[in-house]
Structures are given as C-alpha cells and as structure tokens.
Design a protein around this motif. Sequence first.
Motif, PDB file in Angstrom:
ATOM      1  N   PRO A 179      34.795  57.951  33.099  1.00 52.19           N
ATOM      2  CA  PRO A 179      34.841  58.248  31.824  1.00 52.19           C
ATOM      3  C   PRO A 179      36.115  57.995  31.394  1.00 52.19           C
ATOM      4  O   PRO A 179      37.192  57.817  32.033  1.00 52.19           O
ATOM      5  CB  PRO A 179      34.750  59.805  31.784  1.00 52.19           C
ATOM      6  N   HIS A 180      36.418  57.632  30.046  1.00 52.05           N
ATOM      7  CA  HIS A 180      37.664  57.316  29.431  1.00 52.05           C
ATOM      8  C   HIS A 180      38.667  58.271  29.603  1.00 52.05           C
ATOM      9  O   HIS A 180      39.829  57.816  29.418  1.00 52.05           O
ATOM     10  CB  HIS A 180      37.338  56.853  28.007  1.00 52.05           C
ATOM     11  N   ASP A 181      38.302  59.501  29.601  1.00 49.15           N
ATOM     12  CA  ASP A 181      39.385  60.548  29.745  1.00 49.15           C
ATOM     13  C   ASP A 181      39.582  60.998  31.362  1.00 49.15           C
ATOM     14  O   ASP A 181      40.147  62.044  31.435  1.00 49.15           O
ATOM     15  CB  ASP A 181      39.058  61.692  28.868  1.00 49.15           C
ATOM     16  N   ALA A 182      39.193  60.283  32.191  1.00 53.76           N
ATOM     17  CA  ALA A 182      39.366  60.630  33.707  1.00 53.76           C
ATOM     18  C   ALA A 182      40.952  60.862  33.827  1.00 53.76           C
ATOM     19  O   ALA A 182      41.631  60.160  33.482  1.00 53.76           O
ATOM     20  CB  ALA A 182      38.854  59.458  34.652  1.00 53.76           C
ATOM     21  N   ARG A 183      41.151  61.678  34.731  1.00 55.59           N
ATOM     22  CA  ARG A 183      42.575  62.157  35.116  1.00 55.59           C
ATOM     23  C   ARG A 183      43.062  61.483  36.393  1.00 55.59           C
ATOM     24  O   ARG A 183      44.103  61.367  36.906  1.00 55.59           O
ATOM     25  CB  ARG A 183      42.805  63.488  34.984  1.00 55.59           C
ATOM     26  N   ALA A 184      41.677  61.383  37.390  1.00 57.59           N
ATOM     27  CA  ALA A 184      41.985  60.883  38.808  1.00 57.59           C
ATOM     28  C   ALA A 184      40.896  60.334  39.209  1.00 57.59           C
ATOM     29  O   ALA A 184      39.790  60.466  38.627  1.00 57.59           O
ATOM     30  CB  ALA A 184      42.586  62.242  39.631  1.00 57.59           C
ATOM     31  N   LEU A 185      40.748  59.649  40.164  1.00 55.52           N
ATOM     32  CA  LEU A 185      39.618  58.977  40.931  1.00 55.52           C
ATOM     33  C   LEU A 185      38.867  60.071  41.557  1.00 55.52           C
ATOM     34  O   LEU A 185      39.216  61.193  41.962  1.00 55.52           O
ATOM     35  CB  LEU A 185      40.147  57.751  42.013  1.00 55.52           C
ATOM     36  N   PRO A 186      37.657  59.915  41.549  1.00 55.92           N
ATOM     37  CA  PRO A 186      36.645  60.983  42.488  1.00 55.92           C
ATOM     38  C   PRO A 186      36.978  60.722  43.848  1.00 55.92           C
ATOM     39  O   PRO A 186      37.524  59.918  44.234  1.00 55.92           O
ATOM     40  CB  PRO A 186      35.162  60.557  42.194  1.00 55.92           C
ATOM     41  N   ASP A 187      36.458  61.751  44.573  1.00 56.31           N
ATOM     42  CA  ASP A 187      36.721  61.805  45.997  1.00 56.31           C
ATOM     43  C   ASP A 187      35.912  60.763  47.003  1.00 56.31           C
ATOM     44  O   ASP A 187      36.462  60.055  47.951  1.00 56.31           O
ATOM     45  CB  ASP A 187      36.366  63.120  46.617  1.00 56.31           C
ATOM     46  N   THR A 188      34.986  60.251  46.294  1.00 53.12           N
ATOM     47  CA  THR A 188      33.777  59.425  47.033  1.00 53.12           C
ATOM     48  C   THR A 188      34.183  57.939  46.552  1.00 53.12           C
ATOM     49  O   THR A 188      34.195  57.619  45.416  1.00 53.12           O
ATOM     50  CB  THR A 188      32.483  59.520  46.719  1.00 53.12           C
ATOM     51  N   MET A 189      34.541  57.017  47.381  1.00 58.41           N
ATOM     52  CA  MET A 189      34.855  55.488  46.914  1.00 58.41           C
ATOM     53  C   MET A 189      33.552  54.859  46.634  1.00 58.41           C
ATOM     54  O   MET A 189      32.304  55.159  47.368  1.00 58.41           O
ATOM     55  CB  MET A 189      35.317  54.840  48.199  1.00 58.41           C
ATOM     56  N   PRO A 190      33.679  54.128  45.707  1.00 60.94           N
ATOM     57  CA  PRO A 190      32.340  53.254  45.432  1.00 60.94           C
ATOM     58  C   PRO A 190      31.649  52.467  46.545  1.00 60.94           C
ATOM     59  O   PRO A 190      32.467  51.838  47.193  1.00 60.94           O
ATOM     60  CB  PRO A 190      32.438  52.524  44.173  1.00 60.94           C
ATOM     61  N   SER A 191      30.449  52.389  46.784  1.00 58.02           N
ATOM     62  CA  SER A 191      29.900  51.756  48.033  1.00 58.02           C
ATOM     63  C   SER A 191      30.212  50.159  47.810  1.00 58.02           C
ATOM     64  O   SER A 191      30.538  49.503  48.980  1.00 58.02           O
ATOM     65  CB  SER A 191      28.426  51.906  48.056  1.00 58.02           C
ATOM     66  N   SER A 192      30.200  49.745  46.562  1.00 58.76           N
ATOM     67  CA  SER A 192      30.433  48.317  46.358  1.00 58.76           C
ATOM     68  C   SER A 192      31.927  47.890  46.741  1.00 58.76           C
ATOM     69  O   SER A 192      32.338  46.991  47.361  1.00 58.76           O
ATOM     70  CB  SER A 192      30.152  47.727  44.717  1.00 58.76           C
ATOM     71  N   LEU A 193      32.886  48.694  46.307  1.00 55.77           N
ATOM     72  CA  LEU A 193      34.329  48.598  47.160  1.00 55.77           C
ATOM     73  C   LEU A 193      34.397  48.605  48.599  1.00 55.77           C
ATOM     74  O   LEU A 193      34.983  47.928  49.265  1.00 55.77           O
ATOM     75  CB  LEU A 193      35.199  49.582  46.440  1.00 55.77           C
ATOM     76  N   ARG A 194      33.810  49.672  49.096  1.00 56.56           N
ATOM     77  CA  ARG A 194      33.780  49.737  50.427  1.00 56.56           C
ATOM     78  C   ARG A 194      33.245  48.531  51.159  1.00 56.56           C
ATOM     79  O   ARG A 194      33.684  48.049  52.103  1.00 56.56           O
ATOM     80  CB  ARG A 194      32.919  51.105  50.901  1.00 56.56           C
ATOM     81  N   SER A 195      32.014  48.165  50.695  1.00 56.10           N
ATOM     82  CA  SER A 195      31.558  47.039  50.999  1.00 56.10           C
ATOM     83  C   SER A 195      32.424  45.659  50.984  1.00 56.10           C
ATOM     84  O   SER A 195      32.533  44.586  51.911  1.00 56.10           O
ATOM     85  CB  SER A 195      29.999  46.431  50.566  1.00 56.10           C
ATOM     86  N   ALA A 196      33.070  45.419  50.125  1.00 48.00           N
ATOM     87  CA  ALA A 196      33.943  44.560  49.721  1.00 48.00           C
ATOM     88  C   ALA A 196      35.110  44.416  50.858  1.00 48.00           C
ATOM     89  O   ALA A 196      35.571  43.445  51.227  1.00 48.00           O
ATOM     90  CB  ALA A 196      34.479  44.439  48.229  1.00 48.00           C
ATOM     91  N   LEU A 197      35.808  45.650  51.163  1.00 47.06           N
ATOM     92  CA  LEU A 197      36.876  45.795  51.832  1.00 47.06           C
ATOM     93  C   LEU A 197      36.469  45.584  53.282  1.00 47.06           C
ATOM     94  O   LEU A 197      37.461  45.055  53.792  1.00 47.06           O
ATOM     95  CB  LEU A 197      37.404  47.095  51.534  1.00 47.06           C
ATOM     96  N   LEU A 198      35.391  45.904  53.613  1.00 45.41           N
ATOM     97  CA  LEU A 198      35.003  46.058  55.176  1.00 45.41           C
ATOM     98  C   LEU A 198      34.238  44.845  55.468  1.00 45.41           C
ATOM     99  O   LEU A 198      33.837  44.628  56.586  1.00 45.41           O
ATOM    100  CB  LEU A 198      34.304  47.384  55.401  1.00 45.41           C
ATOM    101  N   ARG A 199      34.171  43.777  54.668  1.00 44.29           N
ATOM    102  CA  ARG A 199      33.226  42.393  54.974  1.00 44.29           C
ATOM    103  C   ARG A 199      33.737  41.900  55.993  1.00 44.29           C
ATOM    104  O   ARG A 199      32.943  41.501  57.100  1.00 44.29           O
ATOM    105  CB  ARG A 199      33.241  41.615  53.619  1.00 44.29           C
ATOM    106  N   THR A 200      35.201  41.703  55.956  1.00 40.92           N
ATOM    107  CA  THR A 200      35.758  40.751  57.165  1.00 40.92           C
ATOM    108  C   THR A 200      35.870  41.860  58.410  1.00 40.92           C
ATOM    109  O   THR A 200      35.591  41.172  59.545  1.00 40.92           O
ATOM    110  CB  THR A 200      36.975  40.315  56.838  1.00 40.92           C
ATOM    111  N   TRP A 201      36.117  42.878  58.201  1.00 38.49           N
ATOM    112  CA  TRP A 201      36.605  43.978  59.252  1.00 38.49           C
ATOM    113  C   TRP A 201      35.161  43.845  60.163  1.00 38.49           C
ATOM    114  O   TRP A 201      35.310  43.947  61.279  1.00 38.49           O
ATOM    115  CB  TRP A 201      36.969  45.087  58.907  1.00 38.49           C
ATOM    116  N   SER A 202      34.055  44.003  59.692  1.00 36.11           N
ATOM    117  CA  SER A 202      32.696  44.234  60.424  1.00 36.11           C
ATOM    118  C   SER A 202      32.586  42.974  61.186  1.00 36.11           C
ATOM    119  O   SER A 202      31.690  43.269  62.149  1.00 36.11           O
ATOM    120  CB  SER A 202      31.845  44.436  59.177  1.00 36.11           C
TER     121      SER A 202
END
Length: 969
Positions: free
Chosen positions: A249-272
């Motif tokens: 939301p536009h008024d968010a003050r912090a990130l949620p505890d759960t990381m988006p799955s799309s970001l996780r996939s992007a980051l771990l693509r090479t690691w995997s």
Amino acid sequence: MPTCHDAEMDRAAPSPPAPPVLVGRDDECRRLDALLSSAASARAGIMLVNGDAGIGKTALVRSVVDTFAARTRGTTVLTGTGLPLASMNVPLLAVRGLVRSRPAHHPGLDLGTDQDVSEAPVAFDEWLDTLLKHGPVVLVLDDLHWTDQSSLDVLHYVVTGPENRPLAILATVRTSEVGDRHPLSRWVADVRRLPRVEELPLGPLGKPATLDQLAALLGGTPHLSLVDDVYAHTAGNPYFTRLLAAGLPHDARALPDTMPSSLRSALLRTWSTLSPTARRGTQVLAVGGQAAGYDALADVAPELPWNLALPEAVASGVVDALPGGAYWFHHPLIAEILESEMPAGERRAHHRAFARWWQVRPSSGEPAAEAARAALVADHWFRAEDVVAARTWAVRAADASARAGAWSETLRLLRRELAREESAGEVPDTDTRGLLHQARAAAEASGDIEAELELIEKLLAVIDPAGDPLAVAELLIRRGFVRYLTGREFDDGDALAYAEELARTRPPSATLVRSMAWRAMNGRWEASRSAQLSEDALALARESDDAVGIALAAKSVVAFFGDDAASAISYASEALTHAVREKDWLTAAISAEFSATAGDTAWSPWFADEVARHRAFLETVGAPIHQTVSFAVVEADARLSIGEWEACTALLRSCMAVRMHPMWDAGARLSLARLAAMQGRPPEAAGHLARAEELIADAPHFAALEFDAVRAIVALAAGDPEAAYAHAVNGTTWDTLPPTMAEWLVPLAARALADQMERHRAVGTDSGGVLVTLRELTAAYSHVIVEPGEMTPWWMLDVEALQVLYRAEIARALNSADAAPLWRVATIRARRARLRWDEAYAGWRWVEALLRSGQRGLETATVLRDSYRLASRLGAAPIVSALERLATSSHISLAEVLDDHENPVDDDVLPGLTPREREIVAHLVAGRTYAEIASSLVISEKTVSSHVSNILRKTGAKNRVDLTVLVGT
C-alpha cells in the motif's frame, strides 16, 4: 519519470505487476544521449553498459534510445538479444533478431540457414549501409554475455568499420556472467582498444533515487522508514526494489515479513545450480551474517570442504571474494533467504558456533570494531535462543556501541532485549528501568523520536513521581518536545507546568531551569508569564552554571516576540555558544534558528544565506544530522520563496535521504507542494500536501507550519477558488500565535474571491454572494496579517508587496479601473522584496489589466515579455500559458524573449559540465556580471559564484578569458 521495459531478469521470475521505473540515472542518460547525438552527426560509436542483474541496464538503454528516436526524425532502431540456450546453438541468433526488428519499409537480409556463416559479417555490414542512407541507425543488443560467437564476430566486424557513419551500437552486459574464460571477455578485450568504444558501468541506485522509484511505484511519497527498509534489503537494485514494492500500500511503513516468491526465485536462480556442497557451504556462510574467511568457516563447520565450496560459489557469481581473504554474497538478500530456509535446529547450532567463535576473538582496541564484534556475539546468541547469553552480550554490546557513538545500534540491541522481556511477561525491575533509560537516551542521540516517545511513555508508567520527581520532570519536558516534533501536539503546556511543579519539590536544579525555559517558549504564549519564567530560568542557570544555553534560548524567544530583535539576536548568539559547549544540540539548533529569524524575514536572500551559514557551523562543531537537517528544510523554503527553486529542490532531495523528524518532513512536503502548485502540477501538489497532513496529527492547530496557506495555494492551482478561500480564512484565526506564512493568507483569500468574480462575469451569472463575502473580508482586514516581531528591512519589503497584492486582488475582483496601476506597483514591490513568484503573478495580472483597458503599446509589450521571461525561468507553467494566450490575442510577439536566452555551450565543447553550468558559461562568455547572471537565471550571486568555481575547476580555466578561448568565441 520515463518508464520502460526491463527484460533484465524476466527469465528468472514472473514479471511483477508494476512496470519498471527509470530514476537516478541522469549522468548515464547524458552519456548515452551524447553518443547517439554524435552518431547522428556521422561519428559512429559503441557503448557497453555493464552491471549486475536487475541493475537497470535494459531500462536505461531503451529509455534513452526511445527518447532520442522520438526527437530525431529518420532514426532506425534495431533490437536483438542474446539467449542462454542450453541444448542447441543457433548461428547468428542475435544478428537475426536485429534484422527481424527492422521497420517494414526497409529491405530484409537473408543470412541463410546452414552452419557456414563466414559471409555474414560482410553481408550484414553492407545491409547496414543501405539503412544508413535513410538516416541514423541504432543497434541495441541486450544480454551480450549470452550472444552466440557468430553474432559477436559480425558485431566485431561492424565496430571496426568506417568511423564516418551515423551508427550507434549499445549493448548491455551482465557483469556476473562474464568470467575470465567467458567468450565475451576476449571479445571485449579486442574491441576495448578501438577509439570509438566506451564502457558505462551501472551501479546501484542511492537512497534518494530509491525513494523516487518507490514514489513512482506506490503512487505517492513513501514513508522514510519504508525507504530505509527497502534500501537495506535491495542495496539500490531497481529490479529487487520493484519486486519488493509489488502489492505494497502507498502508506506502508515497512516491508512485510514474507518475501515475494518472485524475488526469491530471481535471487536463487543461480544459487540453485551449485553443487550440494557449495549450496551447503553458502548456507553456513549466510548464518554468519557477515563476510567471513576460511578460518572462521572451518572452525564453525569443519566437516565441509571449504576449499571446494567457496571457489565454486565465487565462480558462479553468488559469492564475492573480498580483500583480506573474506567472502560474502554478491547480494545480501541471498544471505537472508538462505539463513531463513535452514532447518531451525541446525540454524541454532551454527549460530551458537559463530557466537563462540566471535566471543573468543581478541579485542582490537578500536571502539567501533569492538562494538561490532560484541553486537555480532549478541546477535548470534539471540538467534541461538540462549536467553542468558543474549542478555549479557546485548548489554555489553550496547555499552560498547554507545562508547563508539553508534547510537542506532545501541537502540536496536536494547529494544530487542526489552521486547523479549515484555513478551516473556517479566515484571519490570530496576535493571529493566535502567535499560529503558539507556534506550531512551540512545533513541534521542540517534534521532529516532518515534522510538523515543514510546520509551518515554514506558518510563513514565514505571517511575513513581513521588520517589523520583526530577526523572519524571525531565521525561515530561522531553516528551513535550518530542510530541511537538512528531506532530502530535503543538502545545503541551499542562505537562510542562506539572514538570515545573515536580522540579520545585527538590533543591534548585538544571531540571527546574529546563522546565521554566520550555514553559517560557511554549506555544501557549503569554507575554508577561513567559518573560518572568525566562528571567527566573536564566538567573538560576547562571547561578548553577548549568543549562545556561536553554535559559538564554528562552530569553531570545521572549525578546523576539517582544519586538526586540537586537536582544533576541544577542541572546541567541550567547545561547548557541553555551549549547555547543554543553553538547545540547537541540538548544543549539533552536538558538541558531532564532538568531536568523530575529535578523530578518524567513523569505529573503539574507535569511537563506544566514540559515546555510548556521547549518555549516553546526555540522562543523559535531551536531548530529537529525538536528542540522532542519536548517536545510528551512533554507529550502526560503530559496523557494525568492525563486531559487532548483536550489530548493536540491536541498530537499538531500533531506529525503536522511531520517527527518515528522515536523521537518512535513515542512519539506509543504515546500514541495507549493512548488508543484506554482509550476502547474496540481495532483503532485495535492499528494505532497496530503503526506504533510498525514505526518502531523495536530495539523489544524500546528502554527509552526504553513498548512492553511499551502492548502489555499494548492486549491487555487487545482481551479477550486471556493476551497482556497475557505482554507485562507481558516488560517486567519488562531489561539495564541499566527501560523507561518500568515502574511499571505488575506491576499490569497482575496485572490480566491477575485477568481470567483471573474468566473461569474465570464458566464454571466450572479456574483452578489461573492461580492458580500469580499466586503466582509475587506471590513475585517484592512491590512495583511503581520506576525509578531520587530519589523526588519526585508520583512518590511515583503509586507509592503503583499499589501499591494491584496489591494490589487480587490480591484481585480471589482473590475476596477485602479487595477492596472495597482498591479504595476505590486510587480515592482514584489521585485524589490525578491518574491519572484509573486512578481511573476503580479506581472501577468498587470498585463491583463493593461489589455482590458485597451493599452497595447510598448509598455504592455515590455511588461508581457519581462513577465514571460521570469515565469519561464521559474517554470511557472500556468503563468507562462496565460501570458502566451494574452500575447496571441493581443498580437504581441514573444520571439525576442524566446531568442534572448543565452544559448548553452554544447557538451562536446566543454564536456563534463551540467546543463546549468553550460548555461552560465554562455553568460560569462557574453560578458555578463554575476549580478546580471543571478537576475536572469533567478538564482543568488552566491550560487553563481559557486557554479563558476566548479566550472573553472572542471575545465582547468583560470578565468572567464580562458573560458572564452576554450569555447572558441
């Protein structure tokens, strides 16, 4: 902001819902545009744009190319891309993509289908020549690191072709994919030697640019806490920021505890793709939480073959080998994911091992290093869930961090321990109260006043006023100011009175001095009471030689509101000296501000320069940035009022990158709202205003900020004069002191009524109700509102200008014959006061009144052109448009105005200069004085001088004569 397609990591994860946003790349855009412009002039060139995955290479290149093609007729853009094909090799794949992307009216090229590609370089180069006959050609090759060798050979042949061709080649290269043995390494080494090949390394965005990106993605200015959170996770990677912001939301003050799955996939693509050993090793490294070498890793996990795991992780680009033999992840977010996905029991065991390893390390003796080591031990024990060890090391690390001046770290450690106690249901004891006091002090020192306010409330809940009245009194005093800075309350007078009452139950003390001084300066202004309190506070402070700074500051405030500017300045200067000696930075800031405020109006060149001087002084003597940032906000507002809007924007942009108290954050938003409104961007203005109102809970009564005036300005820009009038009149009533910008309220109200009257006249409707309201306004206010204080020279000029503006608006509303002479005087008065926006506005109305009275002679043409010139410099689009309409309807030519701006020096003549610097060079070469340049560009002479110093340094010129020679004039 331009948006553009970003294919940088689309193959790694599903496309997020928000489009990519290009921000923070001004210098890179200029370099790319210069290459394209050079190519259009038949000087071929190639640019290799290098950077990490997701850093925005594709977005940058395509945005610049699209913009260039849109303004350059006849340009042909061909696009191709490399693909990471695993099971096949398609010859000339990237080149075929370039050919397929040609416009339909251009001929194609048959590259054949067999494996013999030896004739392709010549054939493609000749085909390019046929396209170049029709205009410039731009080849865009994305993901060059995945391009097949045959396409690289063709490209190499083209690059070494004739230099005098209107051809540009832009290629993006993912740095992590190009190792020493990669085929592209040799290709780059070969072409790098060529004279027309440039490389553009693309790094991560800074925090201000990340803020801009989030603002575009979320549709509004984000909370600084969210910017901090996102930046800490993404390290300025635009693609990762986009993924994290998706769905927020536009008024968010912090990130949620759960990381988006799309970001996780992007980051771990090479690691995997790593071997099980390397994946296991990188997980252990991630648990360590920071860069580590072989010794630490071998001690923590001796069962792993680190000599194999680490080189493999480095070769893949997942881990970087750092100087000194340490290793850490190329992107920190990978570590966060890997640590979180390790089985809980195993994770705790590794944290215990790391805690013990760091615990026995010998002390370096350097405070910052020792604080960092102790914090690491505390963090590992906490994550190992060892309550006793975590508590012991948290306290030890907090003490070490405080000694090192790392107050944010001190606060983090103590708040975590306090939260653990609270969640465990432990009853607060003496130790807990000690931790609360330490944490509150750390919050104050770090500038985290939201955390400080929370800790103050907790302390007040556990301290008995009868047992420790001075501690409670100090907390009440501090709470009043913190509530003020957070926008919760403008007047906390009852609490301050109680603090004084508590302090008087003990022998005279510094606490009593502070309570009386703060009461004297409180928003609930009573002149005689405040004078007596400040006098008593100063006498007691001098007697005890304690808290002298705050007592003198109170005397300065009382003198200022008592119309004694000389005494106010004298007391403020002495207060500043004492406050710096006492390390009382809050008082130092207040004293410096009142020293400038008492000197002259807050909307003058003198005031802007004086505030800048005080800010520099406080920075020199060691004041924390959360205290000095307020001066940048105040200076920015002054620069805006006198027309130096570019300097205003630069100052506020720097402020957005640091933690600001809500009050100063809101002040910055109000300045931005005014600027957007005056430059004709009503939605943006409304957005900034809404954010300011969100920050200040007590906005209706917060006299320290110009809410009502800005609301009126924004409403006028949005074409809602009824709302503008209501806001302006609302600001004319107050409990104790008038609000900031009170002088503008009555002229704004009259302007709103004049707009309404003109609307009625235009459509022939009854304006009787508006006329009644106008008479009520003029009966109530024969003069503009003047704030308390001694009338100083610049202030007098301001008030005189605004008073004539008020009278001129009344004449406009009544369609009076007096309008033209009144607008003439208003224009002249505003110019004398350096109120450049008001000058431009008055000039427009003066032209309008002259034309209505039938005057179309030289005077009218001159006024119109002068006003147009000024409005253009200010970027005041509404006034510019209005003047253009008047010029068209009255057949007055603006050609000489459009032609009389000095043409900026081209970038290829003096490379490396900013557009503003090139503009100033043109004025210098033309023989203009600093004063003439300042007037023409609507900036101060000091700013001109600063620009000239930078120009001489960059060009190596000694003076303007040397510059003239360099320019070739």
